[in-house]
Design an enzyme around this catalytic site. Structure first.
Site, mmCIF file in Angstrom:
data_model
loop_
_atom_site.group_PDB
_atom_site.id
_atom_site.type_symbol
_atom_site.label_atom_id
_atom_site.label_comp_id
_atom_site.label_asym_id
_atom_site.label_seq_id
_atom_site.Cartn_x
_atom_site.Cartn_y
_atom_site.Cartn_z
ATOM 1 N N LEU A 165 6.088 8.217 17.804
ATOM 2 C CA LEU A 165 6.641 9.423 17.368
ATOM 3 C C LEU A 165 5.512 10.310 16.953
ATOM 4 O O LEU A 165 5.269 11.208 17.411
ATOM 5 C CB LEU A 165 7.545 8.270 15.540
ATOM 6 C CG LEU A 165 8.613 9.189 15.505
ATOM 7 C CD1 LEU A 165 9.478 10.174 16.177
ATOM 8 C CD2 LEU A 165 9.629 8.702 14.092
ATOM 9 N N HIS A 166 5.064 10.003 15.813
ATOM 10 C CA HIS A 166 3.961 10.219 15.119
ATOM 11 C C HIS A 166 4.127 11.713 14.003
ATOM 12 O O HIS A 166 3.467 12.429 13.326
ATOM 13 C CB HIS A 166 3.242 11.310 16.202
ATOM 14 C CG HIS A 166 2.253 10.419 17.047
ATOM 15 N ND1 HIS A 166 1.556 8.659 16.491
ATOM 16 C CD2 HIS A 166 2.200 10.078 18.499
ATOM 17 C CE1 HIS A 166 1.284 7.962 16.883
ATOM 18 N NE2 HIS A 166 1.325 8.817 18.281
ATOM 19 N N GLU A 219 -8.663 3.356 33.443
ATOM 20 C CA GLU A 219 -9.273 2.751 31.803
ATOM 21 C C GLU A 219 -8.643 1.366 31.649
ATOM 22 O O GLU A 219 -8.122 1.764 31.785
ATOM 23 C CB GLU A 219 -10.179 3.258 31.153
ATOM 24 C CG GLU A 219 -11.016 3.944 30.896
ATOM 25 C CD GLU A 219 -11.977 5.208 30.218
ATOM 26 O OE1 GLU A 219 -12.497 5.237 29.388
ATOM 27 O OE2 GLU A 219 -10.412 6.321 29.958
ATOM 28 N N CYS A 277 -2.905 12.459 32.590
ATOM 29 C CA CYS A 277 -1.302 12.510 31.971
ATOM 30 C C CYS A 277 -0.680 13.849 32.168
ATOM 31 O O CYS A 277 -1.679 14.810 31.461
ATOM 32 C CB CYS A 277 -1.329 11.851 30.536
ATOM 33 S SG CYS A 277 0.365 11.882 29.818
ATOM 34 N N CYS A 320 0.283 15.543 24.566
ATOM 35 C CA CYS A 320 -0.416 15.309 23.796
ATOM 36 C C CYS A 320 -1.339 16.019 22.819
ATOM 37 O O CYS A 320 -2.199 16.037 23.383
ATOM 38 C CB CYS A 320 0.076 14.562 23.139
ATOM 39 S SG CYS A 320 1.553 13.311 23.477
ATOM 40 N N CYS A 326 -7.105 3.868 20.383
ATOM 41 C CA CYS A 326 -6.433 4.352 20.841
ATOM 42 C C CYS A 326 -6.105 5.988 21.142
ATOM 43 O O CYS A 326 -7.263 6.397 20.136
ATOM 44 C CB CYS A 326 -4.703 4.789 19.980
ATOM 45 S SG CYS A 326 -4.135 2.665 19.789
ATOM 46 N N CYS A 381 -4.095 13.445 22.219
ATOM 47 C CA CYS A 381 -4.760 12.201 22.693
ATOM 48 C C CYS A 381 -5.619 13.426 24.071
ATOM 49 O O CYS A 381 -5.929 14.356 24.564
ATOM 50 C CB CYS A 381 -3.501 12.125 23.710
ATOM 51 S SG CYS A 381 -3.726 10.933 24.709
ATOM 52 N N GLY A 407 -1.867 7.307 30.996
ATOM 53 C CA GLY A 407 -0.070 7.664 31.385
ATOM 54 C C GLY A 407 0.838 7.557 30.504
ATOM 55 O O GLY A 407 1.360 6.723 29.419
ATOM 56 N N GLU A 408 2.264 7.618 31.027
ATOM 57 C CA GLU A 408 3.409 7.513 30.568
ATOM 58 C C GLU A 408 4.111 6.625 31.324
ATOM 59 O O GLU A 408 4.368 7.198 32.276
ATOM 60 C CB GLU A 408 4.479 8.984 30.342
ATOM 61 C CG GLU A 408 5.601 8.384 29.858
ATOM 62 C CD GLU A 408 5.790 7.696 28.640
ATOM 63 O OE1 GLU A 408 4.921 7.792 27.619
ATOM 64 O OE2 GLU A 408 6.883 7.021 28.440
ATOM 65 N N CYS A 460 -4.856 -3.834 27.613
ATOM 66 C CA CYS A 460 -4.770 -2.099 26.597
ATOM 67 C C CYS A 460 -4.452 -1.485 28.553
ATOM 68 O O CYS A 460 -5.483 -1.294 29.130
ATOM 69 C CB CYS A 460 -4.957 -1.632 26.331
ATOM 70 S SG CYS A 460 -4.311 0.382 25.640
ATOM 71 N N ASN A 482 -7.560 8.364 15.838
ATOM 72 C CA ASN A 482 -9.080 8.829 16.133
ATOM 73 C C ASN A 482 -9.501 10.082 16.633
ATOM 74 O O ASN A 482 -8.476 10.664 17.010
ATOM 75 C CB ASN A 482 -9.113 7.495 17.562
ATOM 76 C CG ASN A 482 -8.693 6.639 17.204
ATOM 77 O OD1 ASN A 482 -9.688 5.577 16.109
ATOM 78 N ND2 ASN A 482 -7.794 5.355 17.439
#
Ligand code: SAH
Length: 345
Positions: free
Chosen positions: A214-215, A91, A111, A115, A332, A118, A158-159, A104, A289
């Site tokens: 960071l979160h 996407e 991934c 997380c 996000c 996510c 992805g990272e 984006c 989200n």
């Protein structure tokens, strides 16, 4: 196996063509067509026919296909689902701001970072994208939407630091004045904190913005939310951020998705302020989200307000991310690997 010529830079294409006994100027011609999005050697009308045939035998070309295109009724955000050459899909989101259009992009199919909040990581990692595939997300989004792209965020699926070499080559290609010519200062790269790669990135001395997801400012919360924190830790992450800032002079941005009752207390705000000030980072708050498979809820507006107030009173530079494309799940963390492959009847 045919070679992926779109992932090559102009110098490499020159060498390839020299090896085929061709004059140097042919490389600039081929590169010029590729940069325009031509993905078919027969479309390269200033090349002699026999050269086109030779190129077809040696190199593969593929134009990503639009599997779906959703346009937000609220703000015009476009979410593309592209089919890749092997049937996988990724996407890409195009957002329009007053200052221009931002794309984006995804850098992997799936991934492996895991997380907890996510959607992209739910099916694990399938494979990393080639430089050409990331480039084509930008180029074909621009061609299809008719919106000239001026900014790029590597914040899709992805990272990026888990696909380091391909992402670096993508950046070189998209930045090339003979290509899309998008300035590094208009590019942000977001990472969950693969600290081993920060020095490599700093050594490239790119003028891009490094965003660190960071979160949470403490190991207990962060390791619960982000497996990438386990075995690394917030202290190490901060040390790497500081070193990155010192080496590049580029201010880091901390991404912080606010999750109800998980990372939004006063204690979190105070520690986050300390972390941000210690590395001179800007804080970007994101209202979490909702992801169907995940139990987390966004923080209440009241909690967010109180959180922001603490950060500001501590002298932290803080912004709240605007939510775009809410009606097409383009926000996000809501991008997900689509595995339905088109079945021929
Ligand atoms: N792997 C990189 C790139 C992904 S960027 C990284 O982790 O930074 C996507 C951003 O959206 C990251 O900051 C990610 O942590 C955040 N995100 C993921 N899920 C989210 C959700 N449900 N709500 C808000 N932000 C989310």
């Amino acid at each position: 196996m045919k070679k992926d010529i779109v992932s090559m830079n102009c110098r490499e294409i020159e060498q390839e063509l020299l090896d085929l006994g061709q004059p140097k100027y042919r490389a600039a011609q081929v590169y010029g067509w590729l940069a325009k999005g031509v993905r078919d050697f027969d479309g390269m009308s200033n090349l002699p026919k026999d050269l086109r045939e030779l190129l077809k035998m040696k190199y593969r070309l593929y134009a990503p296909k639009v599997l779906s295109k959703q346009v937000s009724q609220i703000d015009g955000t476009i979410k593309y689902l592209w089919e890749l050459y092997d049937g996988n899909a990724v996407e890409t989101v195009v957002m329009s701001y007053r200052h221009g259009n931002t794309v984006c992009v995804s850098c992997q199919v799936g991934c492996r970072q895991g997380c907890a909040f996510c959607a992209s990581t739910i099916g694990g990692l399938v494979r990393s994208l080639e430089p050409s595939e990331i480039l084509d997300e930008v180029l074909f989004s621009q061609l299809d939407s008719g919106k000239p792209i001026s900014n790029i965020v590597l914040m899709g699926i992805g990272e990026p630091l888990d696909n380091f070499d391909n992402v670096m080559r993508f950046l070189e290609l998209v930045n090339d004045p003979a290509g899309m010519n998008i300035g590094m200062r208009h590019i942000s790269l977001s990472t969950c904190g693969i600290t081993e790669r920060f020095d490599d990135l700093a050594a490239r001395d790119l003028q891009l913005t490094l965003s660190v997801s960071l979160h949470a400012p403490d190991d207990e919360t962060r390791s619960r939310l982000m497996p990438a924190n386990r075995g690394r830790g917030v202290e190490q992450l901060m040390a790497c951020c500081r070193r990155y800032f010192e080496k590049t002079g580029r201010r880091i941005s901390f991404e912080y998705a606010m999750i109800d009752g998980v990372n939004d207390t006063e204690a979190h705000a105070r520690l986050l302020a300390k972390r941000a000030l210690s590395v001179g980072a800007h804080v970007n708050l994101i209202p979490l989200n909702h992801v169907e498979e995940r139990a987390f809820k966004p923080s209440t507006p009241g909690h967010m307000k109180a959180f922001i107030k603490i950060l500001e009173s501590e002298g932290v530079n803080v912004t709240v991310r605007r939510r775009l494309g809410g009606d097409v799940d383009a926000s996000c963390g809501q991008l997900r690997r689509k595995i339905e492959q088109r079945k021929d009847p």
